[in-house]
Enzyme design. Structure first.
Site, PDB file in Angstrom:
ATOM      1  N   THR A  72       1.209  -0.940  -0.099  1.00 22.88           N
ATOM      2  CA  THR A  72       0.509   0.037  -0.187  1.00 22.88           C
ATOM      3  C   THR A  72       0.716   1.216   0.018  1.00 22.88           C
ATOM      4  O   THR A  72       0.544   2.364  -0.469  1.00 22.88           O
ATOM      5  CB  THR A  72      -0.549  -0.139   0.910  1.00 22.88           C
ATOM      6  OG1 THR A  72      -1.549  -1.126   1.333  1.00 22.88           O
ATOM      7  CG2 THR A  72      -1.890   1.164   1.470  1.00 22.88           C
ATOM      8  N   ASN A 150      -6.278  -9.175  -7.878  1.00 20.78           N
ATOM      9  CA  ASN A 150      -6.315 -10.044  -6.425  1.00 20.78           C
ATOM     10  C   ASN A 150      -7.173 -10.593  -6.070  1.00 20.78           C
ATOM     11  O   ASN A 150      -7.496 -11.635  -5.636  1.00 20.78           O
ATOM     12  CB  ASN A 150      -6.041  -8.736  -5.375  1.00 20.78           C
ATOM     13  CG  ASN A 150      -6.713  -7.560  -5.644  1.00 20.78           C
ATOM     14  OD1 ASN A 150      -7.083  -7.119  -6.305  1.00 20.78           O
ATOM     15  ND2 ASN A 150      -7.690  -7.012  -4.438  1.00 20.78           N
ATOM     16  N   GLN A 178      -0.072  -9.442  -6.196  1.00 22.61           N
ATOM     17  CA  GLN A 178       0.029 -11.008  -6.523  1.00 22.61           C
ATOM     18  C   GLN A 178       0.242 -11.707  -7.859  1.00 22.61           C
ATOM     19  O   GLN A 178       0.497 -12.985  -7.225  1.00 22.61           O
ATOM     20  CB  GLN A 178      -1.957 -11.001  -6.727  1.00 22.61           C
ATOM     21  CG  GLN A 178      -2.540 -10.047  -6.146  1.00 22.61           C
ATOM     22  CD  GLN A 178      -2.746 -10.375  -4.770  1.00 22.61           C
ATOM     23  OE1 GLN A 178      -2.258 -11.891  -4.338  1.00 22.61           O
ATOM     24  NE2 GLN A 178      -3.244  -9.540  -3.422  1.00 22.61           N
ATOM     25  N   SER A 198       5.308  -6.466  -2.072  1.00 19.14           N
ATOM     26  CA  SER A 198       4.642  -6.212  -0.877  1.00 19.14           C
ATOM     27  C   SER A 198       5.288  -8.442  -0.349  1.00 19.14           C
ATOM     28  O   SER A 198       4.752  -9.196  -0.845  1.00 19.14           O
ATOM     29  CB  SER A 198       3.211  -6.770  -0.920  1.00 19.14           C
ATOM     30  OG  SER A 198       2.822  -6.886   0.357  1.00 19.14           O
ATOM     31  N   HIS A 200       3.952 -10.026   2.013  1.00 19.70           N
ATOM     32  CA  HIS A 200       3.473 -10.635   2.834  1.00 19.70           C
ATOM     33  C   HIS A 200       2.608 -11.984   1.602  1.00 19.70           C
ATOM     34  O   HIS A 200       2.205 -12.916   2.306  1.00 19.70           O
ATOM     35  CB  HIS A 200       2.760 -10.016   3.897  1.00 19.70           C
ATOM     36  CG  HIS A 200       1.475  -9.356   3.682  1.00 19.70           C
ATOM     37  ND1 HIS A 200       0.253  -9.755   3.649  1.00 19.70           N
ATOM     38  CD2 HIS A 200       1.306  -8.410   3.158  1.00 19.70           C
ATOM     39  CE1 HIS A 200      -0.867  -8.813   3.492  1.00 19.70           C
ATOM     40  NE2 HIS A 200       0.146  -7.782   2.788  1.00 19.70           N
ATOM     41  N   THR A 238      14.500   4.923  10.277  1.00 20.52           N
ATOM     42  CA  THR A 238      15.086   3.576  10.683  1.00 20.52           C
ATOM     43  C   THR A 238      14.604   2.389  10.035  1.00 20.52           C
ATOM     44  O   THR A 238      13.268   2.430   9.502  1.00 20.52           O
ATOM     45  CB  THR A 238      15.499   3.772  12.160  1.00 20.52           C
ATOM     46  OG1 THR A 238      16.376   4.896  12.627  1.00 20.52           O
ATOM     47  CG2 THR A 238      16.204   2.390  12.097  1.00 20.52           C
ATOM     48  N   CYS A 326     -12.875  -6.441   2.159  1.00 20.02           N
ATOM     49  CA  CYS A 326     -12.597  -4.876   2.560  1.00 20.02           C
ATOM     50  C   CYS A 326     -12.113  -5.630   3.523  1.00 20.02           C
ATOM     51  O   CYS A 326     -12.209  -5.610   4.790  1.00 20.02           O
ATOM     52  CB  CYS A 326     -12.780  -4.338   2.411  1.00 20.02           C
ATOM     53  SG  CYS A 326     -14.385  -4.353   3.517  1.00 20.02           S
TER      54      CYS A 326
END
Ligand code: PLP
Length: 386
Positions: A72, A150, A178, A198, A200, A238, A326
């Protein structure tokens, strides 16, 4: 058989063992990656090794990878009128496809009257003729089109999109969140100028992502997060060394396994779809006629309500989702299916099954058994209603 069967990989994927080990090792290490002493230099090494692994996964140059705190954030960072090549700002309008993730649709920094939507066909694919027409109208735009959706898993013709955009002097951002780690995704072959990924979704920890640029001359003149020189001035703060080490290890593992995982996932997905149809022949699979990711099925049958189905699967120990789930956890109307002109009676029942490298035969059995129960109760309901 495991306690539960997880079929919501497009929401988040399990942490790869290699990534877990890298995160834990990094957490045991003290050192700010900007410090000049040996501890700082060791932290810097972890960050730079991870950068090289992420770059290799998408065919980029390591110095062109900017780590962020999510996909995001990477989308928010990319979609700005302050994109510059050298000292020259480049784009003052934005074109986004109608099926983009909310972080693209709402996460940009362009004024509302400088944003246009690009339609898709009923098959869930970008309308290239419409793109050509939009490119011809007005100033040089930044265009954002995702590599794979997605919800449906439909893979977009990015190479062709890039040709059209570049011919008209525009820039192309590709949200590849994706697709990375599931299909080949090389920033040069795609022709993307900027690419988002991304952590994850590729088996790294949640809360990390990256914006990758193809050409080092391209940069964001006004970054989102300012106040430090980290990430070559593109993202202050950082570095989250543990998360970055985790995404690096996940990227390395995903790259090594890609050629075997892609066909394995495709074979499993094929069995999932055969099973759905064997029980209910009227199952509709969205985007079926298009090229799709090997791991994603978005399906519906008339009368099936997504919310009810998800709960019923859950009670059987199976995690699936509505394609349009969502961030609030509620099932919202799908803007993707609306853009594909799907009838609301189908769209309201769309259920997404997404799998990955750790999906096993036993998971498929569990999914199929749950589906037999879900569909039996739907048939019963129809009988009562008739
Ligand atoms: N883009 C797409 C296509 C996604 O599916 C997602 C997450 O589901 C994102 C961006 C956002 O990524 P993150 O969860 O890292 O913020």
């Amino acid at each position: 058989m495991a306690d539960r069967a997880y079929f919501d990989w497009n929401a988040t994927a399990p942490l790869r063992p290699e990534s877990r080990a890298a995160v834990l090792a990094a957490l045991s290490h003290v050192g700010n990656a900007s410090s000049v002493h040996a501890d700082g230099r060791a932290a810097r090494r972890l960050v730079e090794d991870a950068r090289a692994s992420v770059a290799a996964l998408v065919g980029a140059d390591a110095r062109n990878v900017v780590f962020t705190a999510s996909g995001t954030e990477a989308n928010n960072l990319a979609l700005t009128p302050s994109i510059a090549v050298g000292s020259q700002k480049t784009c003052d309008r934005l074109i986004v496809s109608a099926i983009e993730h909310p972080s693209v649709r709402a996460g940009h920094r362009f004024p509302a009257d400088r944003v246009e939507e690009l339609p898709v066909t009923a098959a869930g694919v970008i309308d290239l003729a419409a793109l050509r027409a939009q490119m011809a109208r007005g100033a040089r735009p930044l265009v954002s089109v995702m590599l794979a959706n997605n919800e449906t898993g439909v893979v977009q013709p990015i190479h062709e999109v890039a040709e059209i955009v570049h011919e008209a002097g525009g820039l192309l951002h590709v949200d590849a969140v994706q697709a990375v780690g599931r299909i080949e995704c090389d920033i040069n072959d795609l022709g993307a100028d900027l690419l988002t990924l991304s952590s994850h979704k590729i088996g790294g920890p949640q809360g990390a992502g990256a914006l990758v640029v193809r050409d080092a001359a391209l940069h964001i003149a006004e970054p989102l997060i300012r106040g430090g020189g980290q990430e070559r001035g593109q993202r202050a703060g950082t570095e989250n060394v543990a998360a970055i080490a985790g995404v690096g290890a996940a990227a390395k593992a995903a790259r090594q396994a890609l050629s075997t995982e892609t066909p394995r996932m495709a074979a499993l997905r094929e069995r999932v779809e055969r099973g759905l149809r064997a029980t209910m022949p009227e199952v509709v699979i969205f985007g079926e006629e298009s090229r799709r990711l090997p791991n994603t099925t978005l399906f519906a049958v008339p009368g099936l309500k997504a919310e009810t189905a998800i709960i019923a699967f859950d009670l059987e120990g199976v995690s699936v989702s509505s394609g349009a789930a969502c961030s609030s956890g509620k099932v919202a109307a799908s803007h993707v299916l609306a853009a594909m002109d799907v009838e609301p009676r189908f769209a309201a029942g769309a259920v997404r099954v997404s799998l990955g490298w750790d999906t096993q035969e036993g998971d498929l059995e569990r999914l199929q058994n749950a589906w037999i129960k879900v569909s039996a109760s739907l048939l019963k309901q129809r009988g009562i209603a008739a």
